[in-house]
Design a protein around this motif. Structure first.
Motif, PDB file in Angstrom:
ATOM      1  N   VAL A  70       0.839  -1.291   0.025  1.00 52.92           N
ATOM      2  CA  VAL A  70      -0.080  -0.177   0.018  1.00 52.92           C
ATOM      3  C   VAL A  70       0.889   1.348   0.123  1.00 52.92           C
ATOM      4  O   VAL A  70       1.857   1.445   0.589  1.00 52.92           O
ATOM      5  CB  VAL A  70      -1.065  -0.128   1.076  1.00 52.92           C
ATOM      6  N   GLN A  74      -1.710   5.924   1.109  1.00 53.70           N
ATOM      7  CA  GLN A  74      -2.779   5.056   1.263  1.00 53.70           C
ATOM      8  C   GLN A  74      -3.894   5.184   0.163  1.00 53.70           C
ATOM      9  O   GLN A  74      -5.054   5.148   0.327  1.00 53.70           O
ATOM     10  CB  GLN A  74      -3.686   4.952   2.655  1.00 53.70           C
ATOM     11  N   GLN A  75      -3.464   5.856  -1.154  1.00 56.12           N
ATOM     12  CA  GLN A  75      -4.637   6.100  -2.081  1.00 56.12           C
ATOM     13  C   GLN A  75      -4.061   5.211  -3.381  1.00 56.12           C
ATOM     14  O   GLN A  75      -4.327   5.552  -4.505  1.00 56.12           O
ATOM     15  CB  GLN A  75      -4.311   7.695  -2.421  1.00 56.12           C
ATOM     16  N   ASN A  99     -11.315  -2.322   0.392  1.00 53.78           N
ATOM     17  CA  ASN A  99     -10.944  -1.947   1.755  1.00 53.78           C
ATOM     18  C   ASN A  99     -11.195  -2.955   2.813  1.00 53.78           C
ATOM     19  O   ASN A  99     -11.598  -3.989   2.426  1.00 53.78           O
ATOM     20  CB  ASN A  99     -11.728  -0.581   1.807  1.00 53.78           C
ATOM     21  N   VAL A 131      -9.056   3.742   1.075  1.00 53.74           N
ATOM     22  CA  VAL A 131      -7.617   3.154   1.739  1.00 53.74           C
ATOM     23  C   VAL A 131      -7.823   1.543   1.477  1.00 53.74           C
ATOM     24  O   VAL A 131      -8.582   0.876   1.765  1.00 53.74           O
ATOM     25  CB  VAL A 131      -7.730   3.293   3.282  1.00 53.74           C
ATOM     26  N   THR A 133      -6.934  -2.232   1.594  1.00 54.72           N
ATOM     27  CA  THR A 133      -6.248  -2.973   2.387  1.00 54.72           C
ATOM     28  C   THR A 133      -6.000  -4.692   1.846  1.00 54.72           C
ATOM     29  O   THR A 133      -5.053  -5.339   2.366  1.00 54.72           O
ATOM     30  CB  THR A 133      -7.215  -3.687   3.689  1.00 54.72           C
TER      31      THR A 133
END
Length: 143
Positions: A70, A74-75, A99, A131, A133
């Motif tokens: 990531v 976080q974009q 996410n 964001v 994950t």
């Protein structure tokens, strides 16, 4: 036959009548059996053809996510994947980033040129709207 049968008109059916009823019942059963067998063969044939034609394209391509990172802001997310596919054919792969609630926050289709090796490495950066994950290669196909 008894006197009561004669008095009230109940007679035993003749041998010819009984045999003809048995033959007509047998022919109906035979026709139903033949129709059921033809339907069963047709359904099995359709299933066999759809299984064989679908497996040649979809089961011969496999994508495994090796790792992902990531971005600091976080974009976005970068994926490294390994794709096992037929050699010499171009590929297209759908990449999804999700996410923590499993909602898709990024998605793209990556086109890969033909490769002479069955095993290919894919490294791709995907921009996201939230964001991420996790990221995965959702599907690959031969365009």
């Amino acid at each position: 036959m008894t006197n009561l049968d004669e008095r009230y008109g109940r007679t035993r059916p003749s041998l010819v009548t009984r045999v003809s009823k048995w033959v007509s019942g047998l022919s109906q059963t035979l026709i139903i059996g033949i129709v059921a067998a033809v339907l069963a063969v047709g359904v099995f044939g359709f299933w066999l053809l759809s299984t064989l034609s679908g497996s040649a394209a979809s089961e011969s391509i496999r994508a495994d996510t090796l790792r992902f990172v990531v971005d600091d802001d976080q974009q976005g997310i970068t994926i490294d994947a390994q794709i096992n596919a037929p050699a010499g054919k171009p590929l297209a792969c759908a990449i999804e980033a999700r996410n923590e609630r499993h909602a898709i926050v990024g998605w793209d289709v990556v086109e890969l040129p033909p490769n002479e090796q069955h095993l290919q490495h894919l490294s791709y950066h995907l921009n996201t709207v939230g964001v991420p994950t996790t990221v995965l290669v959702a599907e690959c196909w031969i365009p």
